[in-house]
Every structure is written in structure tokens, then in C-alpha cells.
Design a protein around this motif. Structure first.
Motif, PDB file in Angstrom:
ATOM      1  N   UNK A  93       0.842  -1.197   0.000  1.00  0.00           N
ATOM      2  CA  UNK A  93       0.000   0.000   0.000  1.00  0.00           C
ATOM      3  C   UNK A  93       0.878   1.249   0.000  1.00  0.00           C
ATOM      4  N   UNK A  94       1.938   1.235   0.817  1.00  0.00           N
ATOM      5  CA  UNK A  94       2.861   2.376   0.871  1.00  0.00           C
ATOM      6  C   UNK A  94       3.490   2.642  -0.493  1.00  0.00           C
ATOM      7  N   UNK A  95       3.934   1.562  -1.149  1.00  0.00           N
ATOM      8  CA  UNK A  95       4.552   1.714  -2.480  1.00  0.00           C
ATOM      9  C   UNK A  95       3.549   2.238  -3.495  1.00  0.00           C
ATOM     10  N   UNK A  96       2.335   1.700  -3.436  1.00  0.00           N
ATOM     11  CA  UNK A  96       1.293   2.137  -4.374  1.00  0.00           C
ATOM     12  C   UNK A  96       1.009   3.622  -4.213  1.00  0.00           C
ATOM     13  N   UNK A  97       0.891   4.054  -2.957  1.00  0.00           N
ATOM     14  CA  UNK A  97       0.610   5.471  -2.709  1.00  0.00           C
ATOM     15  C   UNK A  97       1.712   6.341  -3.301  1.00  0.00           C
ATOM     16  N   UNK A  98       2.961   5.921  -3.108  1.00  0.00           N
ATOM     17  CA  UNK A  98       4.069   6.712  -3.660  1.00  0.00           C
ATOM     18  C   UNK A  98       4.018   6.729  -5.185  1.00  0.00           C
ATOM     19  N   UNK A  99       3.780   5.553  -5.786  1.00  0.00           N
ATOM     20  CA  UNK A  99       3.789   5.491  -7.257  1.00  0.00           C
ATOM     21  C   UNK A  99       2.616   6.250  -7.869  1.00  0.00           C
ATOM     22  N   UNK A 100       1.449   6.160  -7.246  1.00  0.00           N
ATOM     23  CA  UNK A 100       0.277   6.838  -7.803  1.00  0.00           C
ATOM     24  C   UNK A 100       0.378   8.345  -7.608  1.00  0.00           C
ATOM     25  N   UNK A 101       1.061   8.750  -6.516  1.00  0.00           N
ATOM     26  CA  UNK A 101       1.259  10.177  -6.277  1.00  0.00           C
ATOM     27  C   UNK A 101       0.017  10.892  -5.789  1.00  0.00           C
ATOM     28  N   UNK A 102      -1.091  10.171  -5.706  1.00  0.00           N
ATOM     29  CA  UNK A 102      -2.327  10.764  -5.175  1.00  0.00           C
ATOM     30  C   UNK A 102      -2.864   9.793  -4.141  1.00  0.00           C
ATOM     31  N   UNK A 103      -3.478  10.340  -3.096  1.00  0.00           N
ATOM     32  CA  UNK A 103      -3.908   9.458  -2.022  1.00  0.00           C
ATOM     33  C   UNK A 103      -5.315   8.941  -2.255  1.00  0.00           C
TER      34      UNK A 103
END
Ligand code: CA
Length: 225
Positions: A194-204
Motif C-alpha cells: 500500500x505504501x509503495x502504491x501510494x508513492x507510485x500513484x502520487x495521489x492518495x
């Protein structure tokens, strides 16, 4: 999304399983009706591909038992081309769709996508949430028009949350639906993904709901229509 393939032809089973896992699904497989029935009875699959002609217990009997016991996952049956009675018996036993053999793998993939989106209340292959678009045909994710490169586990996680958007999904549910049965499951890894996804997507778009799990929701608002 986690799928089960029940097919006694080992080559065909491997081909289907490989195509599905390449398309971003976690896949378990069984080679006879008893094994298939047991897995479908005890594991939470998002959809099942079930051959009708199986040793030990035929596919129709497997399906009847699942339905009798309240198992509601979508089931796609594989039928013999000239056996129209397979289709009738299959639908009456609780099948959601069928593909006659021989088939093109693309058709299985398209029908599985359709079953999964219908089961989760979506009408198209492209899921949109806020600025994020996930195309289940190509396994591509785009944020504000820019492609984002995800690993297969990150993609599975986002795809599961987006299919179930607007609902809180627990970590244990994610573990059960993102990994096949041979995978060494550890719910702590979910938090890492989840942490990685949040960083990659750049939007929460993924919110943490303390003590309950995760919720896919765009920043500051209601879900896009
Ligand atoms: Ca067979």
C-alpha cells in the motif's frame, strides 16, 4: 483477484493458469473434481473456471454442491463443443457463463473480466476512481493521463481495491484474494505494498481505516460516476 482453474488436462490447465497469471490474477489449480470442489469450498475465489468433464466428480456435480452450500462466486464452465446439454445442465446447476472447447485464450480472459466486473457491480473493463484509471484488459494504470508502472502484486492490490471501491477491505481479505495458496502469506506485506502504491500513484486514493483496513476513495470527495 484470485481464481481457481479446475481442468484435468494438465497441459490445458497450465495454459489457462499461465494466461490468467500473466493477466495479473493470483491462480490456484486443481486436476480433478474432488480436489476442485474442496478448494472452491474452502478458499475465497473471485471466480472459477470449471471443466465439465472431470475425473472423480464431474464439473456439474461440483457446481451443484458449491451452490447448495451457498458458494456464490462466479463460475465459467468449459463445455464440449457439440454437447448443448452441458450448457443447459451447467446453467441450471448455477454456472454464470460457458466457453466451448476448443477456445481462444483471449475469450476466456474477456469472459473472466466480464464475470469479475459484474460480480463487483461495474459495467466496463476500465475502472476509474478520481484521477486513477485501471484498464483490466491491458493491466495498465494511468494517473492524470500519465502511465504508472506497477509490479504484478501492486497491480493486483490496486485492482482489488478499485473493483471494491467505496467499501472498506480488511488486510486479511486482501491476503486471501491477492495470493495463490502456495504463496507465503504475510499480512504485513500488504502495508508495504500500500505504501509503495501510494508513492507510485502520487495521489492518495487509498485511505487507511484504522483497525479495519483500506478504502479506495479519491482525495476530498465522493467517487467518480
Ligand atoms: Ca476434462
Amino acid at each position: 483477484m484470485r481464481l481457481l482453474v479446475v481442468e484435468d488436462d494438465r497441459d490445458l490447465n497450465r495454459q489457462i493458469s499461465t494466461a490468467l497469471s500473466n493477466a495479473g490474477y493470483a491462480v490456484d489449480h486443481a486436476f480433478d473434481g474432488e480436489e476442485g470442489h474442496f478448494l472452491g469450498d474452502t478458499e475465497p475465489y473471485d471466480a472459477v473456471i470449471l471443466d465439465v468433464g472431470l475425473p472423480k466428480l464431474d464439473g456439474i456435480a461440483v457446481l451443484e454442491r458449491w451452490r447448495r452450500d451457498g458458494r456464490v462466486m462466479p463460475v465459467l464452465i468449459l463445455t464440449a463443443r457439440d454437447r448443448w446439454s452441458d450448457k443447459v445442465e451447467g446453467f441450471d446447476a448455477g454456472a454464470d457463463d460457458y466457453v466451448p472447447k476448443p477456445f481462444h485464450m483471449e475469450e476466456i480472459l474477456a469472459r473472466v473480466r466480464a464475470l469479475l466486473r459484474r460480480a463487483t457491480g461495474h459495467a466496463t473493463s476500465e475502472l476509474t476512481y478520481g484521477p486513477v484509471t485501471l484498464d483490466t484488459r491491458s493491466s495498465r494504470v494511468v494517473v492524470d493521463g500519465a502511465a504508472v508502472k506497477l509490479t504484478s502484486h501492486e497491480y493486483r492490490l490496486l485492482s482489488y481495491l478499485m473493483h471494491h471501491q467505496g467499501r472498506v477491505v480488511s488486510r486479511s481479505e486482501l491476503v486471501e484474494h491477492l495470493y495463490d495458496q502456495d504463496f507465503d502469506r504475510d499480512s504485513n506485506t500488504i502495508e508495504v505494498f500500500v505504501g509503495r502504491l501510494r508513492r507510485k500513484l502520487g495521489v492518495d486514493v487509498i485511505q487507511t481505516v484504522r483497525g479495519l483496513g483500506y478504502l479506495c476513495e479519491p482525495p476530498g470527495g465522493a467517487p467518480a460516476a
